[in-house]
Design a protein around this motif. Structure first.
Motif, PDB file in Angstrom:
ATOM      1  N   ASP A  14       0.813  -1.214   0.000  1.00  0.00           N
ATOM      2  CA  ASP A  14       0.000   0.000   0.000  1.00  0.00           C
ATOM      3  C   ASP A  14       0.850   1.268   0.000  1.00  0.00           C
ATOM      4  O   ASP A  14       1.890   1.349   0.665  1.00  0.00           O
ATOM      5  CB  ASP A  14      -0.909   0.023   1.233  1.00  0.00           C
ATOM      6  N   ASP A  15       0.369   2.256  -0.731  1.00  0.00           N
ATOM      7  CA  ASP A  15       0.924   3.604  -0.711  1.00  0.00           C
ATOM      8  C   ASP A  15      -0.062   4.479   0.051  1.00  0.00           C
ATOM      9  O   ASP A  15      -1.210   4.654  -0.386  1.00  0.00           O
ATOM     10  CB  ASP A  15       1.124   4.123  -2.133  1.00  0.00           C
ATOM     11  N   ALA A  26       4.927   1.978  -0.488  1.00  0.00           N
ATOM     12  CA  ALA A  26       5.267   0.552  -0.572  1.00  0.00           C
ATOM     13  C   ALA A  26       5.288  -0.117   0.805  1.00  0.00           C
ATOM     14  O   ALA A  26       6.239  -0.801   1.182  1.00  0.00           O
ATOM     15  CB  ALA A  26       6.604   0.366  -1.276  1.00  0.00           C
ATOM     16  N   VAL A  27       4.207   0.085   1.564  1.00  0.00           N
ATOM     17  CA  VAL A  27       4.087  -0.508   2.894  1.00  0.00           C
ATOM     18  C   VAL A  27       3.488  -1.909   2.761  1.00  0.00           C
ATOM     19  O   VAL A  27       2.364  -2.065   2.286  1.00  0.00           O
ATOM     20  CB  VAL A  27       3.191   0.355   3.806  1.00  0.00           C
ATOM     21  N   ALA A  54       5.159 -12.452  -5.954  1.00  0.00           N
ATOM     22  CA  ALA A  54       6.608 -12.641  -5.921  1.00  0.00           C
ATOM     23  C   ALA A  54       7.329 -11.427  -5.351  1.00  0.00           C
ATOM     24  O   ALA A  54       8.466 -11.543  -4.870  1.00  0.00           O
ATOM     25  CB  ALA A  54       7.114 -12.929  -7.338  1.00  0.00           C
ATOM     26  N   ASP A  55       6.662 -10.264  -5.360  1.00  0.00           N
ATOM     27  CA  ASP A  55       7.285  -9.038  -4.866  1.00  0.00           C
ATOM     28  C   ASP A  55       6.970  -8.754  -3.401  1.00  0.00           C
ATOM     29  O   ASP A  55       7.386  -7.720  -2.863  1.00  0.00           O
ATOM     30  CB  ASP A  55       6.837  -7.846  -5.721  1.00  0.00           C
ATOM     31  N   ILE A 272      -1.333  -0.453  16.446  1.00  0.00           N
ATOM     32  CA  ILE A 272      -1.326   0.979  16.105  1.00  0.00           C
ATOM     33  C   ILE A 272      -0.086   1.705  16.613  1.00  0.00           C
ATOM     34  O   ILE A 272       0.062   2.908  16.384  1.00  0.00           O
ATOM     35  CB  ILE A 272      -2.588   1.683  16.634  1.00  0.00           C
ATOM     36  N   GLU A 273       0.824   0.997  17.276  1.00  0.00           N
ATOM     37  CA  GLU A 273       1.979   1.658  17.872  1.00  0.00           C
ATOM     38  C   GLU A 273       3.133   1.863  16.899  1.00  0.00           C
ATOM     39  O   GLU A 273       4.168   2.432  17.278  1.00  0.00           O
ATOM     40  CB  GLU A 273       2.459   0.870  19.096  1.00  0.00           C
ATOM     41  N   SER A 274       2.986   1.416  15.655  1.00  0.00           N
ATOM     42  CA  SER A 274       4.039   1.616  14.667  1.00  0.00           C
ATOM     43  C   SER A 274       3.431   1.582  13.276  1.00  0.00           C
ATOM     44  O   SER A 274       2.267   1.224  13.103  1.00  0.00           O
ATOM     45  CB  SER A 274       5.109   0.522  14.786  1.00  0.00           C
ATOM     46  N   TYR A 275       4.216   1.939  12.293  1.00  0.00           N
ATOM     47  CA  TYR A 275       3.793   1.770  10.907  1.00  0.00           C
ATOM     48  C   TYR A 275       3.861   0.290  10.531  1.00  0.00           C
ATOM     49  O   TYR A 275       4.703  -0.457  11.031  1.00  0.00           O
ATOM     50  CB  TYR A 275       4.692   2.578   9.964  1.00  0.00           C
ATOM     51  N   SER A 276       2.945  -0.100   9.671  1.00  0.00           N
ATOM     52  CA  SER A 276       2.856  -1.483   9.224  1.00  0.00           C
ATOM     53  C   SER A 276       2.649  -2.390  10.435  1.00  0.00           C
ATOM     54  O   SER A 276       2.023  -1.994  11.412  1.00  0.00           O
ATOM     55  CB  SER A 276       4.092  -1.870   8.402  1.00  0.00           C
ATOM     56  N   PHE A 277       3.175  -3.603  10.395  1.00  0.00           N
ATOM     57  CA  PHE A 277       2.848  -4.583  11.428  1.00  0.00           C
ATOM     58  C   PHE A 277       4.016  -4.859  12.368  1.00  0.00           C
ATOM     59  O   PHE A 277       4.014  -5.859  13.094  1.00  0.00           O
ATOM     60  CB  PHE A 277       2.389  -5.899  10.792  1.00  0.00           C
TER      61      PHE A 277
END
Length: 306
Positions: A14-15, A26-27, A54-55, A272-277
């Motif tokens: 996701d952008d 590119a998250v 694949a990416d 929710i304490e950081s970006y992404s997981f």
């Protein structure tokens, strides 16, 4: 492959554009990642069932995530994610990956392994209801469901939505989903409407962001309010999915519905304490138990009629 919990849905890259104008490009994510990690915090290893591009940077995933049931595809579903000040989010697929069905599990994937509990993350309606039926026939004991508000807006008939809800055990929509089903209603009004339409669904819980979640167990005279855990939010992406995974984990473990809701809320708090997981992936059982104990003291029960 046998696992106590499996999650069916999409993997995405996701952008993101946030309300203050900041961006992140590119998250790696996807509803299945957050839901699986939300469950794995309480159950250990969780299987993901989704097309795997694949990416996609699988090296960022920890060993609690089993990808053996993922069908390999050339590229990952790519989205623009636009966030608003009031918490609403809008995801738009890029033109090269706009065919949502092509990046979703197939019905046969329900039979690619065995699980006692399965979560159906937001998917096209026909795929979601088909998976629910196949999983039930395969003997899955607990099936949870989250929805996609864009797909809901394309549903001309409430009967279609209700048919899907009645096919599962745990219905876990967001407030945004609810507004797509019942425009203009409050979460509490929606809870009453949903319970009247689906009286036999074991648990209905509406995710209300910073206000926590409200829920009702089938046949109970009281509704449940689980407040959100006060943490410093960095990025709310995936919090609702992590909540779903935690709730399903509780049922898979044989815990009571309130404990399952607490699991979901704790999982969402790490998310929710950081970006992404990254924060959710790094959360430990000891940290989760500490938050669980504190949250247990804040559970509220109210008469369902009130």
């Amino acid at each position: 492959m046998t696992s106590s919990v499996s999650v069916f849905g999409n993997l995405t890259i996701d952008d993101l554009v946030f309300p203050d104008g900041s961006t992140r490009w590119a998250v790696p994510g996807g509803s299945v990642i957050y839901a699986a990690l939300g469950a794995a915090l309480w159950t250990g290893r969780v299987s993901i069932v989704a097309p795997l591009g694949a990416d996609y940077p699988i090296e960022l995933l920890d060993q609690r995530i089993d990808l053996s049931r993922c069908r390999r595809v050339p590229r990952t579903l790519r989205n623009w994610g636009l966030y608003e000040e009031d918490g609403r989010r809008h995801f738009v697929s890029r033109s090269a990956t706009r065919d949502w069905n092509a990046f979703s599990p197939k019905l046969a994937d329900a039979l690619s392994g065995v699980q006692s509990a399965a979560h159906i993350a937001p998917l096209p309606h026909d795929i979601a209801i088909g998976l629910a039926r196949e999983l039930r026939k395969a003997g899955t004991l607990f099936i949870s469901l989250d929805l996609d508000d864009h797909d809901l807006l394309g549903r001309a008939h409430l009967e279609e939505i209700v048919e899907l809800i009645r096919a599962v055990d745990l219905f876990l929509p967001s407030r945004q989903d609810i507004l797509a089903i019942f425009p203009g209603v409050t979460p509490l009004e929606a809870l009453h409407k949903l319970r009247a339409l689906a009286p036999d669904v074991a648990l209905i819980a509406i995710k209300c962001g910073a206000e926590g979640a409200i829920a009702h167990v089938a046949g109970a005279g009281e509704r449940i309010h689980i407040p959100a855990i006060p943490v410093e939010p960095v990025d709310t992406t995936g919090a609702g999915d992590a909540f779903c995974g935690g709730v399903l984990a509780g049922f898979a473990r044989g815990d009571d519905p309130i404990t399952a809701l607490l699991y979901g809320t704790v999982s969402a708090s790490f998310c929710i304490e950081s970006y992404s997981f990254s924060s959710l992936s790094a959360a430990t059982g000891q940290e989760a138990a500490s938050r669980l104990a504190a949250l247990l003291q804040r559970v509220e029960l109210h008469p369902m009629g009130g």
